[in-house]
Design a protein around this motif. Structure first.
Motif, PDB file in Angstrom:
ATOM      1  N   ARG A 104       0.816  -1.214   0.000  1.00 18.32           N
ATOM      2  CA  ARG A 104       0.000   0.000   0.000  1.00 18.32           C
ATOM      3  C   ARG A 104       0.848   1.263   0.000  1.00 18.32           C
ATOM      4  O   ARG A 104       0.392   2.329  -0.414  1.00 18.32           O
ATOM      5  CB  ARG A 104      -0.919   0.027   1.232  1.00 18.32           C
ATOM      6  CG  ARG A 104      -2.162  -0.839   1.094  1.00 18.32           C
ATOM      7  CD  ARG A 104      -3.184  -0.476   2.142  1.00 18.32           C
ATOM      8  NE  ARG A 104      -3.593   0.909   2.032  1.00 18.32           N
ATOM      9  CZ  ARG A 104      -3.735   1.739   3.058  1.00 18.32           C
ATOM     10  NH1 ARG A 104      -3.460   1.336   4.284  1.00 18.32           N
ATOM     11  NH2 ARG A 104      -4.138   2.971   2.868  1.00 18.32           N
TER      12      ARG A 104
ATOM     13  N   ALA B  80       0.132   3.622  -3.347  1.00 21.68           N
ATOM     14  CA  ALA B  80       0.281   2.209  -3.698  1.00 21.68           C
ATOM     15  C   ALA B  80       1.205   1.979  -4.909  1.00 21.68           C
ATOM     16  O   ALA B  80       2.092   1.121  -4.811  1.00 21.68           O
ATOM     17  CB  ALA B  80      -1.085   1.579  -3.891  1.00 21.68           C
TER      18      ALA B  80
ATOM     19  N   ASP C  37       1.667  -2.063   6.124  1.00 17.57           N
ATOM     20  CA  ASP C  37       0.609  -2.790   5.433  1.00 17.57           C
ATOM     21  C   ASP C  37      -0.180  -3.632   6.433  1.00 17.57           C
ATOM     22  O   ASP C  37       0.298  -3.968   7.529  1.00 17.57           O
ATOM     23  CB  ASP C  37       1.202  -3.718   4.363  1.00 17.57           C
ATOM     24  CG  ASP C  37       1.818  -2.945   3.219  1.00 17.57           C
ATOM     25  OD1 ASP C  37       1.371  -1.813   2.965  1.00 17.57           O
ATOM     26  OD2 ASP C  37       2.756  -3.470   2.584  1.00 17.57           O
TER      27      ASP C  37
END
Length: 818
Positions: free
Chosen positions: A50, A125, A224
């Protein structure tokens, strides 16, 4: 003797084909397991997902670290802390700060694992729009994947939204992006930030803030969700394959030993002739060992080749079933093949040792024997080892029950314990075969005709043959009953605990992970006729023995409502004595005396000394601890238990509860419906592992049954011919052979059920000692399916060679020398 061995392998290949196939499959699985383990040991570190494009991520304290005499001990916090406000203010002076939020989303027609984020975090991301635009209003969202297109209206647990854009999925999550303002409303707490500034300056700004982490480079993966999922998946997968490999080794030895023992019993006249011709006992033993060595070398080599083809396919299956990470593929290693080959050879030699000793004891007079009746099926060694293993199983069970009954509920224990008992019962099986065979065939023997009587007498006379055929059925039924029965019994015990401890008439649960807000809780408490107990999930950490940092799940609840809506299994103290300075623990804690003070760390890492107000039983391990809401800071209310006041109408109260949670989303369940909804389920990886183990056991059973039945039926050609000469038709003989096979399978099934029953009684006794009384759950459907499969295999493997042999004239068969 070597030439004799080679001729024996060539002329009696049917005798060894079952051992060859079983050993090949065992070596193949060991090779696959080794290749999977080697690949997992060299697993690459997963990179950030991410936040792959984020400059710097700042994360609040999420780990408790406690120094001990043997090093620091750490545990993940149940309630991670946000980055302190003063640190956030300093970071804003350095550059742009974006608050990250993650929360579960339920949407009609959407994936089950949807997670919501602020749109401002999509660029890290990075996600890129492939259709539509960014969200601008509170009811607008952007979704990843193709499950909804722009313009679609979707009902979610946070209200109806309109999809205004889509982004391509990146594979690691199914995301829903809201405006930053709406995301903050749905998930008020932000535990990590993205800072667009120099990393050194960021570290300087947060210096002195306890537990704050500055993540850059590959370390950004710790921001994450579930950053350790790859390693956890590999650990679970290796445990699954390790268990399968252990069972494979056990069953391989079992099958090989059983096959060679039966082969030696069949060949006693052959060995007697060799002794008459001058062969010494040592030469006979060496011949049998050389036969096993030849089978072992060939089977191990074939297994390694089979493993090289099977490992990539198994890796693909594990990825497809989400048992392994997406990147998992088998690497190029050689040591697993060496391990598999030499293990297979060792298994072959271990399996034949007892048989070779028995072969060496064959006397020259055995060449003159004509009778097929087993006069001495139990050797002193079989008595000794069988009794020793049975006593060992009983003693270890008794010790576990008296010292630590909770250990019998652990997966490693109820997976390994059946092996000891299976081996003991299999060794002592000849003692039980004759009475069991007579019991099973008693009724058929009373029927008109000689069929039932012949079935009974043949099985009782050929004890070794019956025991050899029943052994693989015993393994399958015992493993199926023990493993699946243990997990089902344990799950039912956990459900029984929940059912007995819940005194509420209704249980209200939130729609998402964020829990109920204060306004919703107040509306629930205002419902007329309802006594409400709101509770939160948290954790408490305690240092035991000065070196072990133990986490206990905790429920945070007010004592008076708790006493009204729950029946805790209290052994000392009172629930009503719980306050902000105390805690309710269970007997598993090192300190569990009422009135004693214990140093703990709360769910957010705060250290505190609390007095023990009451003590609960251990139970199945789910009893945890209880604290007040003040000792569970930042833990949202995730469960509301409701008890009807005297004279209150259940329907009216239920309607009021539903109205109270309508705005925020939530579900109102009756007590029984809630117990059913929360019924514990076996971990998916564990379940797949058990079915893999049972599949292996059933496969080996098929191999052993087919091989042993073919050997046994072929050896009875003259006996079957005599029946034909006595007036029996071909179909009568085949029905007799099929009935004998069915009865032998029933003998194995009863022995397996005995083993499974003893194992489950041990677990049931352990649960009783832990104050959890629950019925034993037996997987009848699975046992019936396994026994049915064994019966079909046994009948086919017996009738087919008998039918082929009966194609010759009975007079010719009767005159055929053995």
């Amino acid at each position: 003797m070597l030439s004799t061995t080679l001729r024996t392998l060539r002329t009696r290949w049917v005798t060894f084909v079952g051992s060859f196939v079983a050993l090949s499959l065992g070596v193949a699985l060991i090779a696959v397991m080794g290749l999977a383990l080697a690949t997992s040991l060299d697993a690459p570190d997963r990179g950030p997902e991410r936040f792959a494009a984020a400059p710097v991520v700042v994360k609040g304290q999420d780990t408790l670290e406690v120094p001990t005499s043997i090093g620091d001990r750490t545990q993940k916090l149940a309630q991670p802390r946000a980055v302190p406000d003063d640190a956030v203010a300093k970071l804003r002076d350095l550059g742009t700060v974006v608050e990250d939020r993650s929360f579960a989303v339920r949407a009609e027609g959407g994936p089950a694992d949807l997670v919501g984020h602020p749109w401002s975090t999509a660029a890290f991301a990075p996600y890129e729009l492939d259709a539509g635009r960014a969200p601008e209003a509170s009811d607008e969202v952007v979704v990843s994947g193709a499950w909804a297109r722009p313009g679609t209206r979707v009902r979610t647990d946070g209200g109806t939204v309109r999809v205004v854009g889509t982004v391509a999925g990146l594979g690691f999550e199914n995301a829903v992006f809201y405006t930053d303002t709406r995301a903050a409303e749905l998930s008020p707490r932000s535990l990590q930030l993205v800072v667009d500034a120099d990393a050194a300056a960021v570290r300087e700004a947060v210096r002195g803030s306890e537990g704050v982490q500055v993540l850059t480079g590959d370390a950004r993966r710790y921001a994450d969700a579930d950053p350790d999922r790859d390693s956890e998946a590999l650990t679970a997968m290796n445990a699954m394959f390790g268990t399968a490999g252990g069972v494979t080794g056990f069953v391989s030895v079992f099958v090989v030993a059983s096959t060679f023992a039966f082969a030696v019993a069949q060949r006693r006249r052959e060995f007697g002739l060799l002794r008459t011709a001058g062969a010494t006992p040592g030469q006979i033993r060496r011949m049998v060992v050389c036969e096993a060595l030849g089978v072992g070398v060939l089977a191990s080599a074939a297994g390694c080749v089979l493993g090289s083809y099977g490992a990539p396919k198994l890796a693909t299956w594990a990825v497809d079933e989400s048992l392994a990470p997406r990147w998992f593929t088998i690497g190029d290693y050689t040591w697993p093949y060496h391990m598999a080959f030499w293990t297979g050879l060792f298994v072959a030699l271990c399996g034949v040792l007892a048989a070779s000793w028995r072969a060496g004891r064959t006397g020259p007079t055995d060449a003159l024997r004509e009778a097929s009746v087993d006069t001495r099926p139990m050797t002193w060694g079989r008595w000794l080892f069988g009794a020793a293993l049975l006593i060992t199983a009983a003693v270890t069970l008794a010790m576990a029950l008296t010292t630590n009954p909770g250990d019998l509920l652990q997966r490693k224990t109820y997976v390994s314990r059946p092996m000891l008992l299976i081996t003991a019962v299999a060794l002592l099986a000849p003692v039980l075969v004759r009475p069991l065979a007579r019991l099973i065939a008693w009724l058929p023997a009373q029927l008109p005709g000689a069929g039932g009587m012949l079935v009974r007498e043949n099985a009782a006379a050929g004890v070794r043959r019956t025991a050899a055929v029943a052994a693989p059925v015993l393994v399958t039924v015992a493993l199926a009953g023990s493993l699946l029965g243990a997990t089902a019994t344990l799950n039912e015990a956990k459900a029984t605990e929940v059912r007995e401890q819940t005194a509420a008439d209704f249980v209200v649960t939130p729609a998402g992970d964020a829990g109920f807000d204060e306004a919703t809780v107040q509306r629930l408490q205002a419902v007329s006729g309802a006594e409400v107990s709101a509770s939160s999930s948290s954790a408490v950490y305690v240092l035991e023995d000065g070196v072990a940092l133990i986490r206990s799940d905790a429920r945070a609840v007010e004592p008076e409502p708790l006493a009204a809506t729950a029946h805790l299994p209290i052994t000392a103290g009172k629930v009503g004595d719980l306050d902000d300075d105390s805690i309710i623990v269970n007997e598993e804690w090192e300190q569990h005396t009422v009135g004693e003070r214990v140093d703990v760390w709360l769910g957010d890492g705060t250290r505190k000394s609390l007095k023990i107000a009451a003590v609960m039983t251990i139970g199945t391990g789910n009893n945890g601890v209880y604290v007040t809401p003040r000792n569970a800071p930042a833990a949202p209310v995730d469960q509301v238990d409701v008890r009807l006041a005297d004279g209150a109408d259940a329907g009216t109260v239920a309607a009021g509860l539903r109205q109270a949670v309508r705005a925020s989303g939530g579900e109102v369940l009756t007590r029984d419906a809630w117990v059913r909804a929360t019924y514990p389920e076996t971990n998916r990886t564990t379940r797949m592992g058990f079915f893999l183990v049972l599949g292996i056991a059933l496969l080996y059973t098929g191999i052993s049954l087919a091989n042993t039945m073919v050997m046994a039926t072929s050896d009875r050609a003259r006996e079957l011919a005599v029946l034909r000469l006595a007036g029996a038709t071909r179909w009568q003989v085949l029905r007799l052979v099929g009935a004998e096979a069915l009865m032998v399978v029933m003998v194995g099934g009863l022995l397996g059920a005995l083993v499974a029953g003893l194992n489950l009684v041990g677990m049931w006794s352990a649960l009783g000692l832990l104050s959890v009384w629950t019925p034993i759950e037996i997987p009848w459907a699975t046992l019936a399916a396994a026994l049915g499969a064994c019966a079909v295999l046994a009948v086919i493997s017996a009738v087919a060679p008998a039918g082929l042999s009966l194609r010759r004239r009975a007079v010719e068969l009767a005159g055929t020398p053995e």
